[in-house]
Motif scaffolding. Structure first.
Motif, PDB file in Angstrom:
ATOM      1  N   ARG A 273      -2.804 -33.433   2.997  1.00 13.11           N
ATOM      2  CA  ARG A 273      -3.600 -34.256   3.705  1.00 13.11           C
ATOM      3  C   ARG A 273      -2.941 -35.655   4.543  1.00 13.11           C
ATOM      4  O   ARG A 273      -3.168 -35.959   5.536  1.00 13.11           O
ATOM      5  CB  ARG A 273      -4.986 -34.072   3.103  1.00 13.11           C
ATOM      6  CG  ARG A 273      -5.972 -34.927   4.053  1.00 13.11           C
ATOM      7  CD  ARG A 273      -7.350 -35.039   3.433  1.00 13.11           C
ATOM      8  NE  ARG A 273      -8.091 -34.157   3.451  1.00 13.11           N
ATOM      9  CZ  ARG A 273      -8.450 -33.531   2.175  1.00 13.11           C
ATOM     10  NH1 ARG A 273      -8.063 -34.074   0.972  1.00 13.11           N
ATOM     11  NH2 ARG A 273      -9.222 -32.352   1.995  1.00 13.11           N
ATOM     12  N   ILE A 274      -2.388 -36.102   3.418  1.00 11.46           N
ATOM     13  CA  ILE A 274      -1.859 -37.403   3.918  1.00 11.46           C
ATOM     14  C   ILE A 274      -0.672 -37.164   5.101  1.00 11.46           C
ATOM     15  O   ILE A 274      -0.505 -37.850   6.180  1.00 11.46           O
ATOM     16  CB  ILE A 274      -1.135 -38.207   2.802  1.00 11.46           C
ATOM     17  CG1 ILE A 274      -2.105 -38.569   1.783  1.00 11.46           C
ATOM     18  CG2 ILE A 274      -0.030 -39.142   3.275  1.00 11.46           C
ATOM     19  CD1 ILE A 274      -1.564 -39.348   0.461  1.00 11.46           C
ATOM     20  N   GLN A 275       0.143 -36.080   4.951  1.00  9.04           N
ATOM     21  CA  GLN A 275       1.123 -35.815   5.825  1.00  9.04           C
ATOM     22  C   GLN A 275       0.535 -35.462   7.117  1.00  9.04           C
ATOM     23  O   GLN A 275       1.068 -35.770   8.220  1.00  9.04           O
ATOM     24  CB  GLN A 275       2.137 -34.748   5.285  1.00  9.04           C
ATOM     25  CG  GLN A 275       3.332 -34.314   6.152  1.00  9.04           C
ATOM     26  CD  GLN A 275       4.172 -33.309   5.212  1.00  9.04           C
ATOM     27  OE1 GLN A 275       4.605 -32.277   6.065  1.00  9.04           O
ATOM     28  NE2 GLN A 275       4.590 -33.736   4.097  1.00  9.04           N
ATOM     29  N   LEU A 276      -0.567 -34.663   7.271  1.00 15.21           N
ATOM     30  CA  LEU A 276      -1.172 -34.252   8.300  1.00 15.21           C
ATOM     31  C   LEU A 276      -1.634 -35.335   9.058  1.00 15.21           C
ATOM     32  O   LEU A 276      -1.881 -35.358  10.405  1.00 15.21           O
ATOM     33  CB  LEU A 276      -2.345 -33.141   7.928  1.00 15.21           C
ATOM     34  CG  LEU A 276      -3.173 -32.590   9.060  1.00 15.21           C
ATOM     35  CD1 LEU A 276      -2.615 -31.766  10.162  1.00 15.21           C
ATOM     36  CD2 LEU A 276      -4.320 -31.836   8.616  1.00 15.21           C
ATOM     37  N   PHE A 277      -2.576 -36.400   8.411  1.00  9.05           N
ATOM     38  CA  PHE A 277      -3.033 -37.419   9.109  1.00  9.05           C
ATOM     39  C   PHE A 277      -2.041 -38.402   9.624  1.00  9.05           C
ATOM     40  O   PHE A 277      -2.398 -38.941  10.741  1.00  9.05           O
ATOM     41  CB  PHE A 277      -3.955 -38.108   7.992  1.00  9.05           C
ATOM     42  CG  PHE A 277      -4.737 -38.933   8.687  1.00  9.05           C
ATOM     43  CD1 PHE A 277      -6.021 -38.845   9.470  1.00  9.05           C
ATOM     44  CD2 PHE A 277      -4.569 -40.511   8.415  1.00  9.05           C
ATOM     45  CE1 PHE A 277      -6.751 -39.599  10.135  1.00  9.05           C
ATOM     46  CE2 PHE A 277      -5.468 -41.478   8.922  1.00  9.05           C
ATOM     47  CZ  PHE A 277      -6.604 -40.935  10.019  1.00  9.05           C
ATOM     48  N   ARG A 278      -1.211 -38.502   8.790  1.00  7.83           N
ATOM     49  CA  ARG A 278       0.162 -39.406   9.502  1.00  7.83           C
ATOM     50  C   ARG A 278       0.493 -38.613  10.806  1.00  7.83           C
ATOM     51  O   ARG A 278       0.974 -39.558  11.818  1.00  7.83           O
ATOM     52  CB  ARG A 278       1.189 -39.376   8.251  1.00  7.83           C
ATOM     53  CG  ARG A 278       2.582 -40.337   8.784  1.00  7.83           C
ATOM     54  CD  ARG A 278       3.423 -40.579   7.948  1.00  7.83           C
ATOM     55  NE  ARG A 278       2.940 -41.025   6.455  1.00  7.83           N
ATOM     56  CZ  ARG A 278       2.914 -42.323   6.382  1.00  7.83           C
ATOM     57  NH1 ARG A 278       3.160 -43.083   7.140  1.00  7.83           N
ATOM     58  NH2 ARG A 278       2.381 -42.726   5.005  1.00  7.83           N
ATOM     59  N   ARG A 279       0.934 -37.599  10.761  1.00  5.59           N
ATOM     60  CA  ARG A 279       1.408 -36.689  12.093  1.00  5.59           C
ATOM     61  C   ARG A 279       0.206 -36.761  13.092  1.00  5.59           C
ATOM     62  O   ARG A 279       0.723 -37.071  14.234  1.00  5.59           O
ATOM     63  CB  ARG A 279       1.474 -34.994  11.377  1.00  5.59           C
ATOM     64  CG  ARG A 279       2.151 -34.345  12.549  1.00  5.59           C
ATOM     65  CD  ARG A 279       3.522 -34.538  12.666  1.00  5.59           C
ATOM     66  NE  ARG A 279       4.227 -33.749  13.564  1.00  5.59           N
ATOM     67  CZ  ARG A 279       5.687 -33.740  13.782  1.00  5.59           C
ATOM     68  NH1 ARG A 279       6.369 -34.630  13.139  1.00  5.59           N
ATOM     69  NH2 ARG A 279       6.204 -32.720  14.497  1.00  5.59           N
ATOM     70  N   MET A 280      -1.110 -36.644  12.659  1.00  6.54           N
ATOM     71  CA  MET A 280      -1.860 -36.755  14.048  1.00  6.54           C
ATOM     72  C   MET A 280      -2.001 -38.084  14.576  1.00  6.54           C
ATOM     73  O   MET A 280      -2.394 -38.443  15.775  1.00  6.54           O
ATOM     74  CB  MET A 280      -3.337 -36.336  13.323  1.00  6.54           C
ATOM     75  CG  MET A 280      -3.363 -34.686  13.017  1.00  6.54           C
ATOM     76  SD  MET A 280      -4.945 -34.502  12.216  1.00  6.54           S
ATOM     77  CE  MET A 280      -6.132 -34.861  13.110  1.00  6.54           C
ATOM     78  N   MET A 281      -1.829 -39.156  13.691  1.00  9.69           N
ATOM     79  CA  MET A 281      -1.942 -40.515  14.390  1.00  9.69           C
ATOM     80  C   MET A 281      -0.538 -40.941  15.113  1.00  9.69           C
ATOM     81  O   MET A 281      -0.752 -41.623  15.899  1.00  9.69           O
ATOM     82  CB  MET A 281      -1.800 -41.713  13.118  1.00  9.69           C
ATOM     83  CG  MET A 281      -3.200 -41.679  12.440  1.00  9.69           C
ATOM     84  SD  MET A 281      -3.241 -43.121  11.177  1.00  9.69           S
ATOM     85  CE  MET A 281      -2.046 -43.045  10.163  1.00  9.69           C
ATOM     86  N   SER A 282       0.422 -40.051  14.994  1.00  9.37           N
ATOM     87  CA  SER A 282       1.435 -40.199  15.819  1.00  9.37           C
ATOM     88  C   SER A 282       1.475 -39.395  17.263  1.00  9.37           C
ATOM     89  O   SER A 282       2.593 -39.635  18.030  1.00  9.37           O
ATOM     90  CB  SER A 282       2.773 -39.886  15.203  1.00  9.37           C
ATOM     91  OG  SER A 282       2.766 -38.342  14.835  1.00  9.37           O
ATOM     92  N   PHE A 283       0.463 -38.425  17.547  1.00 15.88           N
ATOM     93  CA  PHE A 283       0.533 -37.697  18.474  1.00 15.88           C
ATOM     94  C   PHE A 283       0.367 -38.551  19.718  1.00 15.88           C
ATOM     95  O   PHE A 283      -0.318 -39.538  19.782  1.00 15.88           O
ATOM     96  CB  PHE A 283      -0.417 -36.553  18.447  1.00 15.88           C
ATOM     97  CG  PHE A 283      -0.293 -35.525  17.397  1.00 15.88           C
ATOM     98  CD1 PHE A 283       1.018 -35.180  17.310  1.00 15.88           C
ATOM     99  CD2 PHE A 283      -1.230 -34.779  16.961  1.00 15.88           C
ATOM    100  CE1 PHE A 283       1.231 -34.271  16.383  1.00 15.88           C
ATOM    101  CE2 PHE A 283      -1.019 -33.897  15.953  1.00 15.88           C
ATOM    102  CZ  PHE A 283       0.283 -33.474  15.946  1.00 15.88           C
ATOM    103  N   LYS A 284       0.830 -37.888  20.966  1.00 15.85           N
ATOM    104  CA  LYS A 284       0.480 -38.484  22.223  1.00 15.85           C
ATOM    105  C   LYS A 284      -1.104 -38.322  22.772  1.00 15.85           C
ATOM    106  O   LYS A 284      -1.788 -37.648  21.949  1.00 15.85           O
ATOM    107  CB  LYS A 284       1.190 -37.574  23.170  1.00 15.85           C
ATOM    108  CG  LYS A 284       2.716 -37.762  23.390  1.00 15.85           C
ATOM    109  CD  LYS A 284       3.183 -36.839  24.335  1.00 15.85           C
ATOM    110  CE  LYS A 284       4.677 -36.671  24.260  1.00 15.85           C
ATOM    111  NZ  LYS A 284       5.108 -35.728  25.250  1.00 15.85           N
ATOM    112  N   LYS A 285      -1.452 -39.437  23.508  1.00 16.94           N
ATOM    113  CA  LYS A 285      -2.743 -39.560  23.960  1.00 16.94           C
ATOM    114  C   LYS A 285      -3.085 -37.790  24.551  1.00 16.94           C
ATOM    115  O   LYS A 285      -4.431 -37.463  24.510  1.00 16.94           O
ATOM    116  CB  LYS A 285      -3.078 -40.249  24.803  1.00 16.94           C
ATOM    117  CG  LYS A 285      -3.703 -41.780  23.981  1.00 16.94           C
ATOM    118  CD  LYS A 285      -4.215 -42.381  24.927  1.00 16.94           C
ATOM    119  CE  LYS A 285      -5.646 -42.244  25.559  1.00 16.94           C
ATOM    120  NZ  LYS A 285      -6.135 -43.090  26.673  1.00 16.94           N
TER     121      LYS A 285
END
Length: 590
Positions: A103-115
């Motif tokens: 979940r931590i890895q997923l949330f960090r990944r999602m925060m780095s996505f383009k708009k």
């Protein structure tokens, strides 16, 4: 990552990837495996002790041996309880540790996505992946993997022991066993497809409900309650159909296995009874032991199928989560230069950009902003004004051209440091369900409460904050629902101001607020733009007239540049036409 198909019972490549998350917890993993093996061994003891009690203690009426065997049975039971307790606890503990890391890895990944990723992805689906699907992954460890391992080991040990005791009775036990294995295989395939449907419908349901609750005001204003309710019932119906399919498969499978188990026990009693009556080669204790072991053999098989359901649901969920982790829709952060104490000199050089490959929104624009200058960008809706904000902050990557800050291409700056130097006040202000203070500081430790209070006084918004219950500790609720649009805008201005940006970008949305809030916002705008490089998407004449330069955009191009008075002198100019249509009446009113 290879994507599992609905028809495949198991995806070993996906499973192997999931197991890598257990590497930090190797000792726990090893103990759970050990406990699974121990349970399979301890499970063999009690039926065999039961045989000894009947044949060697009760039949010959040996009281002392009976007490001894019962003591051993009690010891075996205690050992089984201890191993079962520790096995369940640590298997669940391991599952929770794994999903926490994922979940931590997923949330960090999602925060780095383009708009752009969030523009095209339903928020409800992402919430389902980050919450529901990840919780389902935990069942792989708590109810799936290790439980199945324990059951398979137990079944193997039982079969070996049964052959050792009586190969004839063992063959009777195994006579109908292939039918159960075939049924289990078919069941697994059917259930995987059914669970795919269920997870899809859960995501659809979450997405639908979240959107309608968020947009409930629009639903009620346009009298859409009945229509949305009917749509919800249809989605809920599809969700129910998916679950009913799994219930149907379970009903058929478990009834079939129960029938085969009963037939097998009947065959054991029939064959064993004939042998005992005829020659007494077999004992009653042996027959009872075989019945017990047959039930232990078939029961894990039923449980394996049930646990395989949990395993497959977890695998389906893992596949969905990993598909997000494998998404490469993020801004490349390859810059090494740290943006610090920049002067604020901006340059857009032949910048071309489109949200989609076949649609260009910004068509080769060029403009410069000197340090400390304020430029106003005006134009009709869809002209590309707000897109400039997104490009400067690197929320989207430009197709071609160059954007520089202090003469350095923004791609050469480390992304977080660049965005730290730019504060943006958007037209649609987003506030978290938290206190006003935390919404202003965003819980940055370097911004003190005293700094916030002083800043609020400087830009003239302290008075309205202090009238609220709890003042700066007032909870604005979700999306700032307890504040008016003007008040939310003032909070956004204060949030930008306390961050002390080198570059300020304002989407000055004052078209739908009261005159008092508009005056406060105008005062705040003048204060926070003073001596700071500022780009303002202007909605009010006062902001435009005070700007050092006005940029007029139309259809993604810059069609005019200059000061207010200069642009008005151009006969039939774009700005003059816009001024007469939108701003002249406002100027006369003042």
């Amino acid at each position: 990552m290879s994507k599992s198909k609905s028809g495949n019972a198991f995806d070993f490549k996906l499973f192997k990837r999931l197991l890598k998350f257990t590497n930090p917890y190797k000792l726990t993993f090893v103990y759970v495996v050990f406990a699974a093996i121990a349970l399979s061994i301890v499970g063999l003891v009690r039926p065999y002790l039961l045989k000894l009690i009947i044949d060697d203690a009760i039949t010959p009426k040996d009281h002392s041996y009976l007490v001894e065997l019962i003591s051993w049975m009690l010891a075996a039971l205690i050992a089984e309880v201890i191993f079962q307790l520790s096995f369940i606890y640590y298997a669940n503990w391991l599952g929770q540790e794994v999903i926490r890391d994922i979940r931590i890895q997923l949330f960090r990944r999602m925060m780095s996505f383009k708009k752009k990723y969030f523009d095209t992805s339903a928020i409800g689906r992402l919430v389902t992946r980050a919450v529901g699907d990840i919780e389902t992954i935990a069942s792989i460890f708590s109810q799936g993997l290790f439980m199945i391992m324990s059951d398979i080991l137990k079944m193997g040990a039982i079969l070996i022991f049964l052959f050792y005791q009586s190969w004839e009775l063992t063959l009777i036990v195994l006579a109908l066993f292939p039918l159960i294995i075939i049924a289990t295989r078919i069941f697994q395939r059917k259930m995987k497809g059914a669970f795919e449907i269920v997870r899809n419908q859960v995501a659809n349901l979450n997405s639908f409900v979240q959107e309608r609750i968020t947009g409930m005001k629009i639903v009620q204003i346009f009298n859409r309650e009945e229509k949305e309710f009917e749509d919800f019932k249809e989605i809920n119906k599809e969700h129910r159909k998916g679950w009913i399919k799994t219930v149907w498969y379970n009903s058929i499978y478990f009834a079939f296995v129960e029938m085969i188990t009963s037939i097998t026990i009947g065959l054991l009693i029939w064959y064993g009874g004939i042998r005992i009556i005829g020659s007494e080669v077999l004992s009653i204790g042996l027959i009872i032991m075989f019945i017990e072991y047959a039930q232990q053999l078939f029961r894990p098989l039923r449980q394996i199928a049930d646990k395989f359901n949990s395993l497959q649901m977890g695998m389906v969920a893992a596949n969905r989560v990993f598909s997000i982790l494998d998404t490469s829709s993020f801004i490349k952060n390859e810059g090494k230069r740290i943006a610090k104490n920049i002067e604020g000199k901006l340059s857009f050089e032949d910048v071309v950009f489109g949200y989609n490959a076949d649609e260009t929104v910004i068509k080769g624009i060029n403009f410069k902003v000197n340090p400390g200058e304020t430029i106003a960008i005006v134009g009709a809706t869809g002209a590309g004004k707000s897109t400039i904000i997104n490009l400067l902050s690197r929320f989207y990557e430009i197709n071609s051209g160059r954007i520089t800050v202090d003469g350095v291409d923004i791609k050469e700056y480390e992304l977080a440091s660049l965005r730290k130097e730019i504060s943006v006040v958007l037209q649609d202000v987003f506030l978290f369900a938290d206190s006003i203070l935390n919404n202003i500081t965003l819980q940055k430790k370097e911004i003190s409460r005293e700094e916030v209070v002083l800043a609020a006084q400087e830009i003239g918004v302290a008075e309205f904050i202090e009238t609220l219950p709890g003042s700066y500790d007032y909870n604005v609720k979700e999306r700032g629902a307890m504040l008016s649009s003007g008040q939310r805008q003032l909070i956004a201005f204060l949030r930008a101001y306390v961050n002390k940006p080198s570059i300020l970008v304002l989407d000055e949305a004052t078209s739908s607020i009261d005159s008092y809030s508009e005056q406060l916002i105008q005062k705040a705008t003048e204060k926070i733009t003073k001596g700071r490089t500022s780009i303002v998407i202007a909605h009010r004449l006062a902001t435009i007239k005070n700007a050092d330069k006005i940029i007029v955009m139309e259809a993604g191009k810059i069609v005019e540049e200059g000061k207010h008075d200069e642009l008005l002198k151009k006969a039939s100019g774009h700005y003059k036409n816009l001024y007469e249509a939108q701003f002249k009446e406002e100027e006369l009113a003042n």
